[in-house]
Design a protein around this motif. Sequence first.
Motif, mmCIF file in Angstrom:
data_model
loop_
_atom_site.group_PDB
_atom_site.id
_atom_site.type_symbol
_atom_site.label_atom_id
_atom_site.label_comp_id
_atom_site.label_asym_id
_atom_site.label_seq_id
_atom_site.Cartn_x
_atom_site.Cartn_y
_atom_site.Cartn_z
ATOM 1 N N TYR A 173 45.312 37.867 66.438
ATOM 2 C CA TYR A 173 45.573 39.241 66.017
ATOM 3 C C TYR A 173 45.589 39.419 64.502
ATOM 4 O O TYR A 173 45.521 40.549 64.009
ATOM 5 C CB TYR A 173 46.925 39.709 66.571
ATOM 6 C CG TYR A 173 46.904 39.984 68.057
ATOM 7 C CD1 TYR A 173 46.462 41.217 68.542
ATOM 8 C CD2 TYR A 173 47.318 39.022 68.970
ATOM 9 C CE1 TYR A 173 46.452 41.480 69.904
ATOM 10 C CE2 TYR A 173 47.304 39.273 70.332
ATOM 11 C CZ TYR A 173 46.868 40.499 70.788
ATOM 12 O OH TYR A 173 46.839 40.750 72.126
ATOM 13 N N LEU A 174 45.699 38.339 63.760
ATOM 14 C CA LEU A 174 45.978 38.446 62.333
ATOM 15 C C LEU A 174 44.823 39.000 61.519
ATOM 16 O O LEU A 174 45.034 39.600 60.462
ATOM 17 C CB LEU A 174 46.400 37.079 61.780
ATOM 18 C CG LEU A 174 47.576 36.396 62.498
ATOM 19 C CD1 LEU A 174 47.935 35.097 61.792
ATOM 20 C CD2 LEU A 174 48.785 37.317 62.593
ATOM 21 N N SER A 175 43.603 38.782 61.992
ATOM 22 C CA SER A 175 42.431 39.195 61.210
ATOM 23 C C SER A 175 41.614 40.298 61.878
ATOM 24 O O SER A 175 40.468 40.537 61.508
ATOM 25 C CB SER A 175 41.536 37.979 60.946
ATOM 26 O OG SER A 175 41.145 37.377 62.167
ATOM 27 N N LEU A 176 42.183 40.970 62.854
ATOM 28 C CA LEU A 176 41.465 42.054 63.528
ATOM 29 C C LEU A 176 41.316 43.265 62.607
ATOM 30 O O LEU A 176 42.129 43.487 61.714
ATOM 31 C CB LEU A 176 42.224 42.479 64.791
ATOM 32 C CG LEU A 176 42.247 41.494 65.954
ATOM 33 C CD1 LEU A 176 43.162 42.016 67.050
ATOM 34 C CD2 LEU A 176 40.845 41.240 66.501
ATOM 35 N N PRO A 177 40.271 44.078 62.826
ATOM 36 C CA PRO A 177 40.160 45.337 62.075
ATOM 37 C C PRO A 177 41.389 46.212 62.335
ATOM 38 O O PRO A 177 41.876 46.299 63.467
ATOM 39 C CB PRO A 177 38.895 45.985 62.652
ATOM 40 C CG PRO A 177 38.137 44.867 63.276
ATOM 41 C CD PRO A 177 39.146 43.884 63.760
ATOM 42 N N ALA A 197 49.893 52.939 62.984
ATOM 43 C CA ALA A 197 49.267 51.630 62.799
ATOM 44 C C ALA A 197 48.333 51.410 63.977
ATOM 45 O O ALA A 197 48.658 51.774 65.116
ATOM 46 C CB ALA A 197 50.324 50.532 62.748
ATOM 47 N N ALA A 198 47.173 50.836 63.711
ATOM 48 C CA ALA A 198 46.197 50.651 64.789
ATOM 49 C C ALA A 198 45.394 49.380 64.574
ATOM 50 O O ALA A 198 45.097 49.001 63.431
ATOM 51 C CB ALA A 198 45.260 51.852 64.877
ATOM 52 N N LEU A 199 45.047 48.735 65.677
ATOM 53 C CA LEU A 199 44.177 47.557 65.698
ATOM 54 C C LEU A 199 42.999 47.826 66.614
ATOM 55 O O LEU A 199 43.105 48.615 67.560
ATOM 56 C CB LEU A 199 44.929 46.339 66.258
ATOM 57 C CG LEU A 199 46.001 45.647 65.437
ATOM 58 C CD1 LEU A 199 46.703 44.617 66.300
ATOM 59 C CD2 LEU A 199 45.400 44.988 64.207
#
Length: 277
Positions: A173-177, A197-199
Amino acid sequence: MIPFDFEYYKPSSVQQAVELFQYLQKQGKNPIYYAGGTEIITWARTNAIQPGAVIDLKAIPECNAMDMRKDQLVIGACVTLSALSEANAFPLLSESAQGVADQTARNKITLGGNICGNIHYREAVLPLLLANSRLVIAGIHGRREVSIHHVFLQQMRLENGEFLVQTLTNRAYLSLPYVHYKKRQIGNVGYPLVTLAALKIDNQIRTAYSGVCAFPFRSVEIDRSLNDSTLPLTARIAQAVGKLPAPLLHNTEGSASYREFVLKQTMADAVYLLQRR
């Protein structure tokens, strides 16, 4: 100034903290755990709370951890929001932390204190909800590791004598857009009208919100509406707003109708940007 006396303890281990709480509670001291303490001090100054004993968790090594262990980012509950922002190990969390209060306050506010607090906003929890983070919690029955979704239901639901030790977030999850918006009525400091906040994961957008209702939240139903590509974006957003889990806030930061307007605009911005990443 706090207008009453209390006893102060600073244990050096999780076990000591738990045992102290049990002992002090049996003595009728009404103990509380203390991390950054900003909210506790505010309430105590107005006599809203009157603990007879305070247990400071900042000397416990596990509560100050911030490192990668195997495939998980481990963050201790006593890590300050300023330290989170500087480390930038989880960019969305760092950006969320940076938006809380001002720099002086962030030097004291901790991740655990923000998540476990009582104010409406608690913005640092949003990335953890999106990332399905797990929490390490300690209490009289030992330690347990649970999904954040099992214990954060509008607010942290801890058993008597329990405290948050660490958060665990999968490396994936750390490098997701991601996108993060904090919309205020005026300026760059103060409580939000809307924080979003959104991923983006597997071509699906996940969103979480603060300042919209009386508690921070993530809603699967809202995300389902926002990801429904069979509908135009305006219809998706209208449907999503109809699935809010509680009434829109109406306070000094803004009316409910103005919040709804800002929320719709912010949702549109988030979806537009993440669909192109």
